[in-house]
Design a protein around this motif. Structure first.
Motif, mmCIF file in Angstrom:
data_model
loop_
_atom_site.group_PDB
_atom_site.id
_atom_site.type_symbol
_atom_site.label_atom_id
_atom_site.label_comp_id
_atom_site.label_asym_id
_atom_site.label_seq_id
_atom_site.Cartn_x
_atom_site.Cartn_y
_atom_site.Cartn_z
ATOM 1 N N LEU A 25 38.099 40.897 39.306
ATOM 2 C CA LEU A 25 39.083 41.027 40.383
ATOM 3 C C LEU A 25 39.867 42.329 40.253
ATOM 4 O O LEU A 25 40.163 42.996 41.253
ATOM 5 C CB LEU A 25 40.040 39.833 40.357
ATOM 6 N N LEU A 26 40.187 42.675 39.017
ATOM 7 C CA LEU A 26 40.903 43.924 38.766
ATOM 8 C C LEU A 26 40.071 45.121 39.219
ATOM 9 O O LEU A 26 40.584 46.056 39.841
ATOM 10 C CB LEU A 26 41.212 44.031 37.270
ATOM 11 N N ASP A 27 38.784 45.067 38.933
ATOM 12 C CA ASP A 27 37.894 46.156 39.322
ATOM 13 C C ASP A 27 37.802 46.269 40.840
ATOM 14 O O ASP A 27 37.807 47.379 41.390
ATOM 15 C CB ASP A 27 36.512 45.929 38.708
ATOM 16 N N LYS A 28 37.740 45.141 41.512
ATOM 17 C CA LYS A 28 37.698 45.148 42.973
ATOM 18 C C LYS A 28 38.980 45.731 43.558
ATOM 19 O O LYS A 28 38.952 46.513 44.523
ATOM 20 C CB LYS A 28 37.469 43.728 43.505
ATOM 21 N N ALA A 32 39.432 49.134 45.760
ATOM 22 C CA ALA A 32 40.114 49.077 47.058
ATOM 23 C C ALA A 32 41.360 49.965 47.077
ATOM 24 O O ALA A 32 42.060 50.042 48.086
ATOM 25 C CB ALA A 32 40.498 47.639 47.388
ATOM 26 N N ARG A 33 41.645 50.607 45.942
ATOM 27 C CA ARG A 33 42.746 51.563 45.814
ATOM 28 C C ARG A 33 44.116 50.942 46.067
ATOM 29 O O ARG A 33 44.985 51.546 46.709
ATOM 30 C CB ARG A 33 42.526 52.763 46.729
ATOM 31 N N VAL A 34 44.304 49.732 45.559
ATOM 32 C CA VAL A 34 45.608 49.086 45.731
ATOM 33 C C VAL A 34 46.370 48.967 44.420
ATOM 34 O O VAL A 34 47.593 48.804 44.429
ATOM 35 C CB VAL A 34 45.460 47.684 46.364
ATOM 36 N N LEU A 35 45.706 49.084 43.275
ATOM 37 C CA LEU A 35 46.380 48.878 41.995
ATOM 38 C C LEU A 35 47.468 49.923 41.758
ATOM 39 O O LEU A 35 48.587 49.600 41.361
ATOM 40 C CB LEU A 35 45.381 48.917 40.837
ATOM 41 N N ALA A 72 40.045 50.869 36.052
ATOM 42 C CA ALA A 72 40.864 49.819 36.653
ATOM 43 C C ALA A 72 42.046 49.472 35.753
ATOM 44 O O ALA A 72 43.191 49.362 36.220
ATOM 45 C CB ALA A 72 40.016 48.575 36.908
ATOM 46 N N LEU A 73 41.814 49.322 34.464
ATOM 47 C CA LEU A 73 42.889 48.976 33.540
ATOM 48 C C LEU A 73 43.924 50.093 33.448
ATOM 49 O O LEU A 73 45.130 49.832 33.340
ATOM 50 C CB LEU A 73 42.300 48.679 32.156
ATOM 51 N N ALA A 74 43.468 51.334 33.520
ATOM 52 C CA ALA A 74 44.398 52.467 33.439
ATOM 53 C C ALA A 74 45.414 52.432 34.572
ATOM 54 O O ALA A 74 46.558 52.875 34.404
ATOM 55 C CB ALA A 74 43.616 53.776 33.461
ATOM 56 N N GLU A 75 45.031 51.900 35.723
ATOM 57 C CA GLU A 75 45.934 51.865 36.874
ATOM 58 C C GLU A 75 47.077 50.868 36.708
ATOM 59 O O GLU A 75 48.002 50.845 37.524
ATOM 60 C CB GLU A 75 45.150 51.556 38.148
ATOM 61 N N LEU A 76 47.028 50.064 35.650
ATOM 62 C CA LEU A 76 48.144 49.157 35.380
ATOM 63 C C LEU A 76 49.308 49.895 34.722
ATOM 64 O O LEU A 76 50.366 49.303 34.508
ATOM 65 C CB LEU A 76 47.678 47.999 34.481
ATOM 66 N N GLY A 77 49.101 51.166 34.395
ATOM 67 C CA GLY A 77 50.196 51.980 33.885
ATOM 68 C C GLY A 77 50.175 52.238 32.397
ATOM 69 O O GLY A 77 51.133 52.791 31.846
ATOM 70 N N PHE A 78 49.093 51.852 31.715
ATOM 71 C CA PHE A 78 49.006 52.078 30.276
ATOM 72 C C PHE A 78 49.058 53.570 29.938
ATOM 73 O O PHE A 78 48.518 54.405 30.662
ATOM 74 C CB PHE A 78 47.704 51.507 29.720
ATOM 75 N N GLY A 79 49.654 53.878 28.796
ATOM 76 C CA GLY A 79 49.663 55.241 28.312
ATOM 77 C C GLY A 79 48.394 55.606 27.576
ATOM 78 O O GLY A 79 48.113 56.796 27.370
#
Length: 344
Positions: A25-28, A32-35, A72-79
Protein backbone atom coordinates in the motif's frame (compact mmCIF):
# COMPACT_ATOMS: atom_id res chain seq x y z
CA UNK A 1 -5.51 9.81 11.10
CA UNK A 2 -5.42 7.59 8.02
CA UNK A 3 -3.15 5.06 9.76
CA UNK A 4 -5.39 5.09 12.84
CA UNK A 5 -8.25 4.01 10.58
CA UNK A 6 -6.13 1.42 8.77
CA UNK A 7 -4.50 -0.16 11.83
CA UNK A 8 -7.50 -2.21 13.10
CA UNK A 9 -7.83 -3.76 9.63
CA UNK A 10 -4.13 -4.64 9.52
CA UNK A 11 -4.12 -5.95 13.09
CA UNK A 12 -6.88 -8.42 12.22
CA UNK A 13 -4.58 -9.99 9.66
CA UNK A 14 -1.69 -12.40 10.09
CA UNK A 15 1.27 -10.16 11.09
CA UNK A 16 3.54 -11.20 8.24
CA UNK A 17 0.76 -10.78 5.68
CA UNK A 18 -0.07 -7.38 7.18
CA UNK A 19 3.58 -6.38 6.89
CA UNK A 20 3.63 -7.26 3.21
CA UNK A 21 0.30 -5.52 2.55
CA UNK A 22 1.41 -2.35 4.35
CA UNK A 23 4.54 -2.09 2.22
CA UNK A 24 2.50 -2.74 -0.92
CA UNK A 25 0.00 0.00 0.00
CA UNK A 26 2.87 2.33 0.80
CA UNK A 27 4.40 1.66 -2.60
CA UNK A 28 1.10 2.38 -4.33
CA UNK A 29 0.76 5.66 -2.43
CA UNK A 30 4.32 6.56 -3.42
CA UNK A 31 3.63 5.89 -7.08
CA UNK A 32 0.45 7.98 -6.83
CA UNK A 33 2.67 10.80 -5.49
CA UNK A 34 0.66 11.41 -2.34
CA UNK A 35 3.11 10.37 0.39
CA UNK A 36 5.33 13.43 0.14
CA UNK A 37 2.30 15.70 0.31
CA UNK A 38 1.18 14.05 3.55
CA UNK A 39 4.47 13.58 5.41
CA UNK A 40 7.18 15.71 3.84
CA UNK A 41 10.55 15.85 5.57
CA UNK A 42 11.56 17.92 8.57
CA UNK A 43 15.13 19.15 8.38
CA UNK A 44 17.43 18.63 11.35
CA UNK A 45 20.82 18.38 9.65
CA UNK A 46 23.11 15.88 11.35
CA UNK A 47 26.74 14.98 10.73
CA UNK A 48 27.67 11.44 11.71
CA UNK A 49 30.45 9.05 10.62
CA UNK A 50 31.64 11.65 8.14
CA UNK A 51 28.25 11.67 6.41
CA UNK A 52 25.61 14.39 6.25
CA UNK A 53 22.04 13.39 7.14
CA UNK A 54 18.91 15.45 6.53
CA UNK A 55 17.77 14.49 10.03
CA UNK A 56 18.83 11.98 12.70
CA UNK A 57 15.80 9.65 12.49
CA UNK A 58 16.29 6.56 10.36
CA UNK A 59 14.56 3.34 9.47
CA UNK A 60 16.03 0.26 11.15
CA UNK A 61 16.98 -2.83 9.19
CA UNK A 62 14.42 -5.61 8.97
CA UNK A 63 11.43 -3.72 7.66
CA UNK A 64 12.66 -3.63 4.06
CA UNK A 65 14.95 -6.65 3.91
CA UNK A 66 15.45 -6.62 0.15
CA UNK A 67 15.41 -2.90 -0.61
CA UNK A 68 12.16 -3.21 -2.56
CA UNK A 69 10.56 -0.10 -1.04
CA UNK A 70 13.38 2.40 -0.47
CA UNK A 71 11.80 5.28 -2.38
CA UNK A 72 8.39 4.84 -0.78
CA UNK A 73 9.79 4.58 2.75
CA UNK A 74 12.01 7.63 2.20
CA UNK A 75 8.90 9.74 1.59
CA UNK A 76 7.85 9.19 5.20
CA UNK A 77 10.55 11.70 6.13
CA UNK A 78 13.40 9.47 7.31
CA UNK A 79 16.87 10.98 7.39
CA UNK A 80 18.35 7.64 6.33
CA UNK A 81 17.22 4.15 5.37
CA UNK A 82 18.86 0.87 6.43
CA UNK A 83 17.96 -2.20 4.35
CA UNK A 84 18.61 -5.88 5.04
CA UNK A 85 19.64 -7.98 6.83
CA UNK A 86 20.89 -9.56 3.62
CA UNK A 87 22.93 -12.74 3.18
CA UNK A 88 25.17 -13.95 0.33
CA UNK A 89 22.59 -16.41 -0.97
CA UNK A 90 18.80 -16.17 -0.91
CA UNK A 91 17.13 -18.03 1.96
CA UNK A 92 13.54 -18.52 3.05
CA UNK A 93 14.16 -18.05 6.77
CA UNK A 94 12.47 -19.97 9.55
CA UNK A 95 9.16 -21.78 9.37
CA UNK A 96 5.93 -19.83 9.67
CA UNK A 97 4.35 -18.55 11.81
CA UNK A 98 7.39 -16.52 12.82
CA UNK A 99 6.02 -13.07 13.62
CA UNK A 100 3.77 -12.33 16.61
CA UNK A 101 2.14 -9.17 17.94
CA UNK A 102 1.96 -8.65 21.70
CA UNK A 103 -0.66 -5.92 21.48
CA UNK A 104 -1.04 -5.25 25.20
CA UNK A 105 2.65 -4.35 25.38
CA UNK A 106 3.04 -2.63 21.99
CA UNK A 107 5.58 -5.32 21.19
CA UNK A 108 6.57 -7.82 18.52
CA UNK A 109 8.31 -11.18 18.74
CA UNK A 110 9.96 -12.37 15.55
CA UNK A 111 11.98 -15.39 14.56
CA UNK A 112 12.21 -14.56 10.86
CA UNK A 113 15.71 -15.94 10.39
CA UNK A 114 17.17 -13.54 7.81
CA UNK A 115 14.62 -14.36 5.09
CA UNK A 116 15.82 -12.45 2.03
CA UNK A 117 16.53 -12.64 -1.70
CA UNK A 118 20.30 -12.42 -1.39
CA UNK A 119 22.84 -9.62 -1.72
CA UNK A 120 22.76 -9.37 -5.52
CA UNK A 121 18.99 -8.83 -5.57
CA UNK A 122 19.26 -6.12 -2.89
CA UNK A 123 22.10 -4.33 -4.67
CA UNK A 124 20.07 -4.23 -7.89
CA UNK A 125 17.27 -2.50 -5.96
CA UNK A 126 19.66 -0.02 -4.34
CA UNK A 127 21.11 0.83 -7.75
CA UNK A 128 17.62 1.41 -9.21
CA UNK A 129 16.20 3.55 -6.41
CA UNK A 130 15.96 7.32 -6.83
CA UNK A 131 16.44 8.20 -3.17
CA UNK A 132 19.44 10.51 -2.75
CA UNK A 133 19.77 10.19 1.02
CA UNK A 134 22.00 7.82 2.94
CA UNK A 135 21.34 4.10 2.60
CA UNK A 136 22.81 1.63 5.06
CA UNK A 137 23.17 -2.00 4.03
CA UNK A 138 22.91 -4.51 6.88
CA UNK A 139 24.77 -7.78 6.21
CA UNK A 140 24.65 -11.22 7.82
CA UNK A 141 25.53 -14.84 7.25
CA UNK A 142 23.49 -17.64 5.69
CA UNK A 143 21.91 -20.04 8.15
CA UNK A 144 23.75 -23.03 6.71
CA UNK A 145 27.16 -21.38 6.90
CA UNK A 146 29.01 -22.69 9.98
CA UNK A 147 29.66 -19.92 12.47
CA UNK A 148 33.39 -20.68 12.19
CA UNK A 149 33.16 -19.60 8.53
CA UNK A 150 30.89 -16.61 9.12
CA UNK A 151 33.61 -14.14 8.13
CA UNK A 152 33.50 -15.49 4.57
CA UNK A 153 29.81 -14.54 4.28
CA UNK A 154 30.33 -11.09 5.76
CA UNK A 155 33.26 -10.38 3.44
CA UNK A 156 31.27 -11.61 0.43
CA UNK A 157 28.44 -9.18 1.24
CA UNK A 158 30.86 -6.40 2.14
CA UNK A 159 32.55 -6.59 -1.24
CA UNK A 160 29.27 -6.36 -3.13
CA UNK A 161 27.71 -3.69 -0.93
CA UNK A 162 30.75 -1.42 -0.66
CA UNK A 163 30.34 0.70 -3.83
CA UNK A 164 26.59 1.15 -3.30
CA UNK A 165 26.20 1.77 0.46
CA UNK A 166 26.46 4.96 2.48
CA UNK A 167 27.48 2.75 5.40
CA UNK A 168 27.57 -1.01 6.03
CA UNK A 169 26.27 -2.68 9.20
CA UNK A 170 27.65 -6.00 10.38
CA UNK A 171 24.79 -7.77 12.15
CA UNK A 172 26.05 -10.28 14.72
CA UNK A 173 23.15 -9.84 17.11
CA UNK A 174 20.06 -11.52 15.67
CA UNK A 175 18.84 -14.29 18.00
CA UNK A 176 17.19 -16.12 15.10
CA UNK A 177 20.26 -17.53 13.32
CA UNK A 178 21.85 -20.37 15.29
CA UNK A 179 25.05 -19.39 17.15
CA UNK A 180 25.21 -15.95 15.51
CA UNK A 181 25.43 -14.14 18.84
CA UNK A 182 28.54 -16.19 19.69
CA UNK A 183 30.34 -13.74 17.39
CA UNK A 184 29.81 -10.94 19.92
CA UNK A 185 32.28 -12.40 22.40
CA UNK A 186 35.99 -13.04 22.87
CA UNK A 187 38.29 -14.31 20.19
CA UNK A 188 35.40 -14.94 17.79
CA UNK A 189 34.66 -11.20 17.66
CA UNK A 190 38.31 -10.25 17.37
CA UNK A 191 38.93 -12.62 14.47
CA UNK A 192 35.73 -11.54 12.69
CA UNK A 193 36.49 -7.84 12.96
CA UNK A 194 40.10 -8.39 11.96
CA UNK A 195 39.05 -10.19 8.77
CA UNK A 196 36.29 -7.72 7.90
CA UNK A 197 38.35 -4.63 8.66
CA UNK A 198 41.31 -5.85 6.60
CA UNK A 199 39.08 -6.34 3.55
CA UNK A 200 37.27 -3.08 4.28
CA UNK A 201 40.58 -1.19 4.20
CA UNK A 202 41.50 -2.85 0.90
CA UNK A 203 38.16 -1.86 -0.60
CA UNK A 204 38.62 1.75 0.48
CA UNK A 205 41.93 1.80 -1.39
CA UNK A 206 40.53 0.02 -4.45
CA UNK A 207 37.53 2.34 -4.82
CA UNK A 208 39.21 5.51 -3.66
CA UNK A 209 36.51 6.40 -1.15
CA UNK A 210 35.62 5.38 2.39
CA UNK A 211 32.36 3.70 3.43
CA UNK A 212 31.79 3.69 7.22
CA UNK A 213 31.57 0.33 8.96
CA UNK A 214 29.03 -0.22 11.75
CA UNK A 215 28.45 -3.06 14.23
CA UNK A 216 24.98 -4.00 15.52
CA UNK A 217 24.78 -5.62 18.95
CA UNK A 218 22.18 -7.20 21.21
CA UNK A 219 20.74 -5.71 24.40
CA UNK A 220 21.44 -8.96 26.26
CA UNK A 221 25.03 -8.12 27.15
CA UNK A 222 26.86 -8.29 30.46
CA UNK A 223 29.05 -5.33 31.53
CA UNK A 224 32.24 -7.26 30.74
CA UNK A 225 30.94 -7.91 27.22
CA UNK A 226 30.21 -4.21 26.77
CA UNK A 227 33.75 -3.45 27.89
CA UNK A 228 35.25 -5.99 25.49
CA UNK A 229 33.16 -4.95 22.49
CA UNK A 230 33.94 -1.30 23.16
CA UNK A 231 37.68 -2.01 23.12
CA UNK A 232 37.36 -3.98 19.90
CA UNK A 233 35.48 -1.11 18.26
CA UNK A 234 38.32 1.21 19.15
CA UNK A 235 41.10 -1.22 18.26
CA UNK A 236 39.68 -1.91 14.80
CA UNK A 237 38.54 1.67 14.22
CA UNK A 238 34.92 0.72 13.62
CA UNK A 239 32.94 3.85 12.75
CA UNK A 240 29.63 3.21 14.44
CA UNK A 241 27.61 1.02 16.78
CA UNK A 242 23.88 0.27 16.59
CA UNK A 243 22.46 -0.46 20.03
CA UNK A 244 20.40 -2.54 20.02
CA UNK A 245 18.81 -5.47 18.26
CA UNK A 246 15.93 -7.46 19.79
CA UNK A 247 16.09 -9.09 23.23
CA UNK A 248 15.68 -12.66 24.44
CA UNK A 249 14.22 -11.33 27.69
CA UNK A 250 10.50 -11.71 28.23
CA UNK A 251 10.19 -9.23 31.08
CA UNK A 252 6.92 -7.40 30.65
CA UNK A 253 5.33 -9.89 28.25
CA UNK A 254 5.80 -13.25 29.98
CA UNK A 255 2.15 -13.45 31.07
CA UNK A 256 0.67 -12.16 27.80
CA UNK A 257 -0.67 -14.09 24.83
CA UNK A 258 2.26 -15.24 22.63
CA UNK A 259 4.64 -13.60 25.09
CA UNK A 260 6.73 -16.75 25.39
CA UNK A 261 7.14 -17.43 21.69
CA UNK A 262 10.76 -18.01 20.75
CA UNK A 263 12.55 -15.24 18.92
CA UNK A 264 13.58 -11.65 19.50
CA UNK A 265 11.34 -9.24 21.39
CA UNK A 266 11.07 -5.65 20.17
CA UNK A 267 8.91 -2.66 20.98
CA UNK A 268 8.07 -0.95 24.25
CA UNK A 269 9.38 -3.70 26.61
CA UNK A 270 12.90 -3.44 25.15
CA UNK A 271 13.12 0.34 25.49
CA UNK A 272 14.70 0.47 28.94
CA UNK A 273 17.23 -2.34 28.56
CA UNK A 274 18.24 -1.08 25.12
CA UNK A 275 18.79 2.45 26.42
CA UNK A 276 20.79 1.11 29.37
CA UNK A 277 23.16 -0.76 27.05
CA UNK A 278 23.43 2.32 24.84
CA UNK A 279 24.40 4.39 27.88
CA UNK A 280 27.04 1.83 28.89
CA UNK A 281 28.62 1.94 25.45
CA UNK A 282 28.48 5.73 25.47
CA UNK A 283 30.33 5.82 28.79
CA UNK A 284 32.99 3.45 27.46
CA UNK A 285 33.46 5.00 24.03
CA UNK A 286 33.35 8.66 25.08
CA UNK A 287 32.37 9.99 21.65
CA UNK A 288 35.06 8.09 19.74
CA UNK A 289 32.50 5.86 17.93
CA UNK A 290 29.18 7.06 16.50
CA UNK A 291 26.17 5.60 18.31
CA UNK A 292 22.78 4.85 16.78
CA UNK A 293 20.03 4.14 19.29
CA UNK A 294 17.23 1.75 18.43
CA UNK A 295 14.77 -0.23 20.51
CA UNK A 296 11.38 0.70 21.91
CA UNK A 297 11.11 4.18 20.40
CA UNK A 298 7.38 4.86 20.14
CA UNK A 299 7.32 8.60 20.82
CA UNK A 300 9.42 11.71 20.54
CA UNK A 301 10.13 11.44 24.27
CA UNK A 302 11.64 7.98 23.81
CA UNK A 303 13.75 9.23 20.91
CA UNK A 304 15.14 12.01 23.09
CA UNK A 305 15.98 9.48 25.82
CA UNK A 306 18.26 7.72 23.33
CA UNK A 307 19.96 11.03 22.52
CA UNK A 308 20.38 11.75 26.24
CA UNK A 309 21.96 8.30 26.64
CA UNK A 310 24.58 9.15 24.04
CA UNK A 311 23.03 8.36 20.66
CA UNK A 312 24.00 10.53 17.70
CA UNK A 313 21.02 9.25 15.71
CA UNK A 314 18.09 6.89 16.22
CA UNK A 315 16.22 4.27 14.21
CA UNK A 316 12.58 3.15 14.24
CA UNK A 317 10.82 -0.11 13.48
CA UNK A 318 8.25 -1.61 15.87
CA UNK A 319 7.05 1.83 16.97
CA UNK A 320 5.99 2.46 13.37
CA UNK A 321 3.73 -0.58 13.49
CA UNK A 322 1.92 0.66 16.59
CA UNK A 323 2.08 4.43 16.07
CA UNK A 324 2.18 4.79 12.30
CA UNK A 325 4.32 6.94 10.00
CA UNK A 326 3.59 10.12 11.94
CA UNK A 327 6.09 8.84 14.51
CA UNK A 328 8.94 9.86 12.20
CA UNK A 329 8.10 13.57 12.32
CA UNK A 330 7.33 13.40 16.05
CA UNK A 331 10.81 12.09 16.73
CA UNK A 332 12.54 14.59 14.45
CA UNK A 333 10.74 17.49 16.09
CA UNK A 334 11.37 16.22 19.61
CA UNK A 335 15.10 15.79 18.96
CA UNK A 336 15.23 19.24 17.36
CA UNK A 337 13.50 20.71 20.40
CA UNK A 338 15.96 18.95 22.69
CA UNK A 339 18.95 20.42 20.87
CA UNK A 340 17.35 23.86 20.79
CA UNK A 341 16.85 23.75 24.55
CA UNK A 342 20.47 22.67 25.05
CA UNK A 343 21.63 25.81 23.25
CA UNK A 344 19.67 28.17 25.48
Amino acid sequence: MSYALLRPFLFNMDPEHAHEMTLSLLDKAHKARVLGLVYGQSMQPTDCMGLQFANPVGLAAGLDKNGDYIDALAELGFGFIEVGTVTPRPQIGNEKPRLFRIKQADAIINRMGFNNQGIDYLIDNVKRCKYKGNIGINIGKNADTPVEQAADDYVYCLERAYPHASYITVNISSPNTKNLRDLQSGEALTQLLDTIKNRHSQLATEYGFYVPLVLKVAPDLEPLQVDYISQQLLDFEIDGLIATNTTLSRVGVEDLHDGNQTGGLSGRPVSHISTQILQQFSDQLDGKVALIGVGGIDSGVKAVKKIEAGADMVQLYTGLIYRGPGLVQSCIQAIGGYYDAMEL
